[in-house]
Motif scaffolding. Structure first.
Motif, PDB file in Angstrom:
ATOM      1  N   TRP A 108       0.809  -1.220   0.000  1.00 23.15           N
ATOM      2  CA  TRP A 108       0.000   0.000   0.000  1.00 23.15           C
ATOM      3  C   TRP A 108       0.842   1.271   0.000  1.00 23.15           C
ATOM      4  CZ3 TRP A 108      -4.488  -0.969  -1.748  1.00 23.15           C
ATOM      5  CH2 TRP A 108      -5.242  -2.076  -1.344  1.00 23.15           C
ATOM      6  N   LEU A 109       2.069   1.200   0.486  1.00 23.29           N
ATOM      7  CA  LEU A 109       2.944   2.381   0.498  1.00 23.29           C
ATOM      8  C   LEU A 109       3.956   2.378  -0.651  1.00 23.29           C
ATOM      9  CD1 LEU A 109       3.600   2.886   4.337  1.00 23.29           C
ATOM     10  CD2 LEU A 109       2.293   4.386   2.803  1.00 23.29           C
ATOM     11  N   LYS A 110       3.735   1.527  -1.660  1.00 29.14           N
ATOM     12  CA  LYS A 110       4.589   1.552  -2.848  1.00 29.14           C
ATOM     13  C   LYS A 110       4.343   2.826  -3.639  1.00 29.14           C
ATOM     14  CE  LYS A 110       4.879  -2.070  -5.483  1.00 29.14           C
ATOM     15  NZ  LYS A 110       4.478  -3.277  -6.270  1.00 29.14           N
ATOM     16  N   GLY A 111       5.376   3.331  -4.272  1.00 24.77           N
ATOM     17  CA  GLY A 111       5.224   4.519  -5.118  1.00 24.77           C
ATOM     18  C   GLY A 111       6.073   5.668  -4.629  1.00 24.77           C
ATOM     19  N   ASP A 112       6.002   6.768  -5.353  1.00 24.35           N
ATOM     20  CA  ASP A 112       6.857   7.913  -5.074  1.00 24.35           C
ATOM     21  C   ASP A 112       6.352   8.770  -3.916  1.00 24.35           C
ATOM     22  OD1 ASP A 112       8.518   7.167  -7.158  1.00 24.35           O
ATOM     23  OD2 ASP A 112       7.380   8.340  -8.636  1.00 24.35           O
ATOM     24  N   GLY A 113       5.038   8.794  -3.699  1.00 24.50           N
ATOM     25  CA  GLY A 113       4.470   9.629  -2.650  1.00 24.50           C
ATOM     26  C   GLY A 113       4.639   9.012  -1.277  1.00 24.50           C
ATOM     27  N   GLN A 146       7.152   6.170   9.267  1.00 26.31           N
ATOM     28  CA  GLN A 146       7.255   7.493   8.650  1.00 26.31           C
ATOM     29  C   GLN A 146       5.891   7.962   8.149  1.00 26.31           C
ATOM     30  OE1 GLN A 146      10.030   9.589   8.522  1.00 26.31           O
ATOM     31  NE2 GLN A 146       8.354  10.973   7.988  1.00 26.31           N
ATOM     32  N   TRP A 147       5.111   7.037   7.602  1.00 27.05           N
ATOM     33  CA  TRP A 147       3.760   7.360   7.122  1.00 27.05           C
ATOM     34  C   TRP A 147       2.847   7.806   8.268  1.00 27.05           C
ATOM     35  CZ3 TRP A 147      -0.115   3.280   7.926  1.00 27.05           C
ATOM     36  CH2 TRP A 147      -1.388   3.613   7.437  1.00 27.05           C
ATOM     37  N   ILE A 148       2.959   7.143   9.408  1.00 29.32           N
ATOM     38  CA  ILE A 148       2.191   7.570  10.583  1.00 29.32           C
ATOM     39  C   ILE A 148       2.541   9.011  10.934  1.00 29.32           C
ATOM     40  CG2 ILE A 148       1.885   7.216  13.080  1.00 29.32           C
ATOM     41  CD1 ILE A 148       2.303   4.204  12.545  1.00 29.32           C
ATOM     42  N   LEU A 184      -6.676   4.499   8.625  1.00 24.96           N
ATOM     43  CA  LEU A 184      -5.736   3.428   8.976  1.00 24.96           C
ATOM     44  C   LEU A 184      -4.736   3.860  10.039  1.00 24.96           C
ATOM     45  CD1 LEU A 184      -7.032   2.210   6.394  1.00 24.96           C
ATOM     46  CD2 LEU A 184      -4.792   1.228   5.869  1.00 24.96           C
ATOM     47  N   VAL A 185      -4.281   5.107   9.970  1.00 24.91           N
ATOM     48  CA  VAL A 185      -3.328   5.567  10.990  1.00 24.91           C
ATOM     49  C   VAL A 185      -4.000   5.662  12.354  1.00 24.91           C
ATOM     50  CG1 VAL A 185      -1.911   7.512  11.745  1.00 24.91           C
ATOM     51  CG2 VAL A 185      -1.743   6.686   9.397  1.00 24.91           C
ATOM     52  N   CYS A 186      -5.235   6.136  12.406  1.00 27.41           N
ATOM     53  CA  CYS A 186      -5.956   6.158  13.684  1.00 27.41           C
ATOM     54  C   CYS A 186      -6.092   4.747  14.247  1.00 27.41           C
ATOM     55  CB  CYS A 186      -7.324   6.802  13.522  1.00 27.41           C
ATOM     56  SG  CYS A 186      -7.263   8.603  13.368  1.00 27.41           S
ATOM     57  N   GLN A 208      -0.459  13.370  -1.259  1.00 26.89           N
ATOM     58  CA  GLN A 208      -1.276  14.007  -0.230  1.00 26.89           C
ATOM     59  C   GLN A 208      -2.190  12.964   0.401  1.00 26.89           C
ATOM     60  OE1 GLN A 208      -2.754  17.110  -3.039  1.00 26.89           O
ATOM     61  NE2 GLN A 208      -2.086  18.578  -1.486  1.00 26.89           N
ATOM     62  N   PRO A 209      -2.621  13.172   1.643  1.00 21.66           N
ATOM     63  CA  PRO A 209      -3.389  12.142   2.341  1.00 21.66           C
ATOM     64  C   PRO A 209      -4.827  12.045   1.856  1.00 21.66           C
ATOM     65  CG  PRO A 209      -3.198  14.094   3.717  1.00 21.66           C
ATOM     66  CD  PRO A 209      -2.338  14.336   2.511  1.00 21.66           C
TER      67      PRO A 209
END
Length: 248
Positions: A151-156, A199-201, A172-174, A164-165
Motif C-alpha cells: 500500500w505504500l509503494k510509489g513515489d508519494g 514514517q507514514w504515521i 488506517l493511521v488512527c 497528499q493524504p
C-alpha cells in the motif's frame, strides 16, 4: 442543520471522523456514548444505529453509521474539502475504496483483537486472553507488512503512492494509534520492523495536526492511569483517573 457525532474517543474510527471535521472546519456537536456502560446498546441509541456500534452521525433527518461511509459523506457534503481526501476521479476513488475495504478484514481485525485481548477487555467487563492476543498479533503484523510492502509503494509518502493524504490514510493511521494503549515495549516490537509505516504515521499526523494530537491525547491520558501486566487496573483512584475513566 448542525452535524451530530455520536462517539467515544476510545474508538479509533470516532477519532478519525472528529479529526476530519476539525481539520475542515465542519461544525458539529459531539455526543459521548459510554461503551463502559453499554450505552451503544440502549433503545435510544439503536434508533440512530440499529447495529449498536460507534460512530454514527445525524445530519438533519439523515442518519448514517460505519466510519468509512461517514468519512465519504463528510468529504462529499461539506465545502472546502480538498479533492485529495476523496478524489472525484472515479479510478482514484475506487483505489481509495480498495484500501478501506481491505482495512476492515485485515488491519482492523488484527489490531482490535490484539489491543482488546492484551489491554482493554477488563475495562469493558471482560478478561485478558493471551492466546487470542498472540493470534491477532500475527494478523496485525501481516497487515503492517502489507502496508509497508504494497500500500505504500510509489513515489508519494501516503497510501497508494499519493503525495497528499486521503480518508484512507487517516482511517488506517488512527487504527494503528490504538497500540499506544499497551506497553511501549510491545508497540516498539510490533512497529519497529516497518520503517515506511512509521514514517507514514508521522506524515499523516503532521498533515492533520493539531487535531491529530488533540484527539489522541485521550489515549495517552487513559494509558497514564492504567498499569498493564497480567490484568489491567487503575493505578490509583484520583481526580485525574476518575475524569478519564468517566469518558469511557
Amino acid at each position: 442543520m448542525k452535524l451530530q457525532i455520536y462517539s467515544n474517543r476510545l474508538s479509533q474510527p470516532c477519532r478519525a471522523i472528529i479529526i476530519f471535521c476539525k481539520l475542515h472546519g465542519i461544525e458539529f456537536e459531539e455526543i459521548n456514548i459510554s461503551v463502559a456502560k453499554g450505552q451503544q446498546f440502549t433503545p435510544e441509541y439503536k434508533v440512530i444505529n440499529p447495529m449498536g456500534k460507534l460512530p454514527a452521525i445525524v445530519h438533519g433527518s439523515y442518519k448514517l453509521f460505519e466510519s468509512h461511509a461517514i468519512l465519504i459523506y463528510l468529504a462529499c457534503s461539506f465545502p472546502g474539502v480538498a479533492d485529495h481526501w476523496y478524489p472525484s476521479d472515479i479510478q482514484k476513488k475506487a483505489k481509495i475504496h480498495s484500501v478501506l475495504d481491505w482495512h476492515h478484514s485485515n488491519l482492523r481485525q488484527g489490531e482490535v483483537g490484539y489491543v482488546q485481548n492484551r489491554t482493554l477487555k477488563p475495562l469493558l467487563g471482560g478478561k485478558l486472553d493471551p492466546e487470542a492476543t498472540a493470534v491477532n498479533e500475527k494478523l496485525l503484523s501481516k497487515s503492517l507488512a502489507k502496508i509497508e510492502n504494497f500500500w505504500l509503494k510509489g513515489d508519494g509518502k501516503f497510501l497508494l503512492g499519493n503525495f497528499q493524504p486521503s480518508i484512507a490514510d487517516l482511517s488506517l493511521v488512527c487504527e494503528i494509534m490504538q497500540l499506544q494503549l499497551g506497553p511501549e515495549s510491545d508497540r516498539n516490537r510490533i512497529l519497529s520492523p516497518y520503517k515506511k509505516v512509521l514514517q507514514w504515521i508521522e506524515d499523516t499526523r503532521n498533515a492533520t495536526n493539531p487535531y491529530f494530537d488533540e484527539l489522541h491525547s485521550f489515549i495517552l491520558e487513559l494509558k497514564s492511569v492504567l498499569t498493564v501486566d497480567s490484568s489491567v487496573v487503575v493505578k490509583e483512584v484520583t481526580k485525574q483517573s476518575h475524569a478519564v475513566l468517566s469518558k469511557l
